[in-house]
Design an enzyme around this catalytic site. Structure first.
Site, PDB file in Angstrom:
ATOM      1  N   PRO A 271      45.274 -31.544   1.031  1.00 32.85           N
ATOM      2  CA  PRO A 271      45.520 -30.550   1.712  1.00 32.85           C
ATOM      3  C   PRO A 271      44.875 -29.460  -0.308  1.00 32.85           C
ATOM      4  O   PRO A 271      46.041 -29.819  -0.652  1.00 32.85           O
ATOM      5  CB  PRO A 271      46.369 -30.331   2.299  1.00 32.85           C
ATOM      6  N   ASP A 272      44.571 -28.639   0.019  1.00 28.88           N
ATOM      7  CA  ASP A 272      44.663 -27.642  -1.252  1.00 28.88           C
ATOM      8  C   ASP A 272      45.989 -27.316  -1.011  1.00 28.88           C
ATOM      9  O   ASP A 272      46.653 -25.951   0.036  1.00 28.88           O
ATOM     10  CB  ASP A 272      43.144 -26.189  -0.657  1.00 28.88           C
ATOM     11  N   PHE A 273      47.033 -26.952  -2.500  1.00 28.35           N
ATOM     12  CA  PHE A 273      48.016 -26.655  -1.534  1.00 28.35           C
ATOM     13  C   PHE A 273      48.215 -25.418  -2.295  1.00 28.35           C
ATOM     14  O   PHE A 273      49.575 -24.502  -2.336  1.00 28.35           O
ATOM     15  CB  PHE A 273      49.266 -27.792  -2.723  1.00 28.35           C
ATOM     16  N   ARG A 274      47.495 -24.495  -2.805  1.00 32.10           N
ATOM     17  CA  ARG A 274      47.132 -23.005  -3.640  1.00 32.10           C
ATOM     18  C   ARG A 274      46.573 -22.152  -1.929  1.00 32.10           C
ATOM     19  O   ARG A 274      47.145 -21.109  -1.937  1.00 32.10           O
ATOM     20  CB  ARG A 274      46.087 -22.771  -4.186  1.00 32.10           C
TER      21      ARG A 274
ATOM     22  N   ASN B  49      42.820 -30.162 -10.290  1.00 31.03           N
ATOM     23  CA  ASN B  49      43.385 -31.259  -8.560  1.00 31.03           C
ATOM     24  C   ASN B  49      44.473 -31.858 -10.026  1.00 31.03           C
ATOM     25  O   ASN B  49      43.956 -32.252 -11.031  1.00 31.03           O
ATOM     26  CB  ASN B  49      42.103 -31.636  -8.916  1.00 31.03           C
ATOM     27  N   ILE B  50      45.237 -31.959  -9.112  1.00 33.53           N
ATOM     28  CA  ILE B  50      46.377 -32.755  -9.329  1.00 33.53           C
ATOM     29  C   ILE B  50      46.152 -34.530  -9.047  1.00 33.53           C
ATOM     30  O   ILE B  50      46.905 -35.208  -9.380  1.00 33.53           O
ATOM     31  CB  ILE B  50      48.125 -32.439  -9.421  1.00 33.53           C
ATOM     32  N   ASP B  51      45.662 -34.796  -8.169  1.00 28.91           N
ATOM     33  CA  ASP B  51      45.243 -35.917  -7.231  1.00 28.91           C
ATOM     34  C   ASP B  51      44.857 -37.314  -8.121  1.00 28.91           C
ATOM     35  O   ASP B  51      44.692 -37.783  -7.820  1.00 28.91           O
ATOM     36  CB  ASP B  51      44.328 -35.732  -6.370  1.00 28.91           C
TER      37      ASP B  51
ATOM     38  N   HIS C  21      45.663 -28.942 -14.610  1.00 32.12           N
ATOM     39  CA  HIS C  21      47.383 -28.448 -14.866  1.00 32.12           C
ATOM     40  C   HIS C  21      47.895 -29.945 -14.058  1.00 32.12           C
ATOM     41  O   HIS C  21      49.066 -29.914 -13.517  1.00 32.12           O
ATOM     42  CB  HIS C  21      47.447 -27.805 -12.816  1.00 32.12           C
TER      43      HIS C  21
ATOM     44  N   THR D  70      32.269 -20.650  -0.066  1.00 37.09           N
ATOM     45  CA  THR D  70      31.704 -19.168  -0.507  1.00 37.09           C
ATOM     46  C   THR D  70      31.202 -18.534  -1.585  1.00 37.09           C
ATOM     47  O   THR D  70      31.794 -19.156  -3.164  1.00 37.09           O
ATOM     48  CB  THR D  70      33.320 -17.994   0.703  1.00 37.09           C
TER      49      THR D  70
ATOM     50  N   SER E 106      37.571 -21.171  -6.377  1.00 36.99           N
ATOM     51  CA  SER E 106      36.786 -19.966  -6.264  1.00 36.99           C
ATOM     52  C   SER E 106      37.743 -18.946  -7.802  1.00 36.99           C
ATOM     53  O   SER E 106      37.234 -18.261  -7.729  1.00 36.99           O
ATOM     54  CB  SER E 106      37.830 -19.058  -5.412  1.00 36.99           C
TER      55      SER E 106
END
Ligand SMILES: [Zn+2]
Length: 487
Positions: free
Chosen positions: A190-193, A264-266, A283, A427, A402
């Protein structure tokens, strides 16, 4: 930095408090405030005039929200009294050509055009609360509009088509790739933001007043269980990676990858085989973890099973220190606090104190080395970008972000303006001007780019017979929409 002063008296350049759109405001406000300043300092010596702080979709102005205009609205003549798109483009070009002071002299000072109309050329809708006011009332707004435009990197006119993008890929030797959550979502991370699709909806039951608190270092210090209750959801479960990660690895294999700056932190880049020296995790990441008491560091793997089980991982080095402490003669025990941390204890060796300041020693919590709100960002980011990559980079590719979160959001403005920039995402973004926008699922876009470049990007998530249709986005010669045929 922007060295051109605003015309005195009339048009204060100081930007208002940035009021980001609702979704973003939760995520970025604090970070941006802290980080933009730091980055501005770092970049000022290179005379970049990106100030970042104004590149947002909405600004507040005396409590009223400023509305921004899109080029399509100018083109279609939907705003009464506004510039045409052609006029707007000409004004923007002129501003970049001669600078702000000369531009204001040539336009407003000579009354060649009203400030109200000129605002529309730079995408600002004349607000209702100024309707009927003297033209001077629009000067502060115009100042904002000019600063915003001037900070924007102008699009390079020679790069527009897919063929241009493919040729840039083939010819470039030092590519900077900026990545965000969008490159991992196809893996179910998931995009935690993101408020809607991300983790924040899961956090309501934790009773947090602001979901962002899960990544707040002070909350973590107080109660690490909050973070660890959701950490398993953002922890990569297997050694998988997306076609887009595979694309970055392919750039590395071809000797073209200068640096991948990821938000990303993944740590999934590592699964794809991207070398640690090619990645800057802006991050931080789960790749390592550190004891909050004794700073003992371990590889992330060592605590993953605890995280998956929803447990709070404890330091394995602390117990040894505690045991040694216990063996010491009583009088020396307080020489060092049991957890190795400096505490506000009484003087060392102060045996006259009561015994009630003894605490039962407990091992520290292992905190994954992701950057929490309230923590400093890794130094490596600015160092590498400004002192190394800036000289070498010959192509920028932004994928799946984005670009609204500093520091990565600042990168396009810091790099030399003649370096072409390609944007790949679902987008388009309006606050940064890219040369070519490739819109769609990023896995689909990169697989099609590779196909056209004659590169072999193999990945089990890319069907062997995948056919991709590319159509221009109406009204934009440099924006292209990618769709899988039959999907
Ligand atoms: Zn420890």
């Amino acid at each position: 930095m922007d060295l051109v002063p605003a015309p005195s008296g009339k048009t204060p350049v100081k930007s208002p408090v940035v009021e980001v759109e609702a979704v973003e405001a939760v995520d970025v406000a604090e970070q941006v405030e802290a980080e933009t300043v730091a980055l501005e300092d770092a970049s000022s010596e290179f005379e970049t005039d990106s100030d970042g702080s104004e590149d947002w979709d909405t600004l507040s102005h005396g409590g009223d929200t400023i509305q921004f205009l899109r080029d399509e609205q100018l083109r279609d003549g939907l705003v009464p009294g506004a510039c045409t798109l052609d006029e707007a483009v000409a004004f923007r070009q002129r501003l970049h050509d001669i600078g702000k002071a000369a531009f204001v002299e040539e336009t407003i000072a000579r009354e060649a055009v009203t400030a109200k109309k000129l605002c529309t050329a730079f995408g600002i809708m004349p607000p209702a609360f100024l309707e009927g006011a003297p033209d001077e009332s629009y000067h502060p707004l115009l100042a904002i509009a000019l600063s915003r435009e001037f900070a924007r990197r102008p699009k390079l006119p020679q790069y527009n088509t897919i063929e241009d993008a493919v040729r840039l890929l083939q010819e470039s030797k030092n590519i900077v790739v900026l990545t965000g959550a969008g490159i991992s979502t196809s893996l179910g991370i998931p995009d935690f933001r993101s408020k809607d699709t991300g983790l924040y909806s899961k956090l309501e039951h934790l009773g947090l007043s602001d979901p962002q608190e899960v990544f707040d270092i002070h909350v973590f210090q107080e109660d690490p269980s909050i973070f660890f209750s959701i950490a398993k959801d953002i922890l990569p479960t297997e050694k998988k990676f997306s076609p887009t990660h595979g694309f970055i690895k392919l750039l590395q294999d071809k000797g073209k990858l200068l640096t991948n700056y990821t938000q990303n932190i993944d740590n999934i880049e590592a699964n794809a085989g991207v070398l640690p020296e090619k990645i800057v995790q802006c991050h931080g990441s789960f790749a390592t973890a550190t004891c909050v008491k004794c700073n003992f560091k371990v590889l992330g793997d060592a605590i993953f099973s605890d995280i998956r089980d929803g447990k709070i991982p404890e330091c394995t080095a602390c117990p040894e220190a505690i045991a040694q402490e216990a063996l010491k003669p009583q009088g020396l025990k307080r020489k060092r606090s049991s957890n190795g941390q400096h505490k506000d204890r009484k003087e060392e060796f102060d045996d006259s104190s009561d015994d009630d300041d003894y605490e039962i020693p407990t091992p520290g919590v292992m905190k994954p080395d992701i950057t929490f709100f309230g923590e400093d960002l890794p130094d490596e980011f600015g160092q590498r970008l400004i002192h190394h990559d800036r000289e070498l980079v010959d192509l920028v590719i932004v994928i799946g972000t984005s670009l609204k979160v500093a520091p990565v959001a600042e990168v396009p403005g810091i790099l030399p303006r003649n370096v072409p920039q390609i944007y790949i995402s679902r987008t388009p973004v309006s606050h940064t001007g890219f040369d070519i926008d490739l819109l769609g699922d990023c896995d689909v876009v990169v697989s099609e780019l590779c196909r056209r470049a004659g590169w072999n990007l193999q990945h089990h998530m890319i069907p062997a017979d995948e056919a991709v249709e590319v159509t221009p986005l109406e009204g934009h010669e440099s924006r292209h929409v990618f769709k899988v045929v039959g999907a």
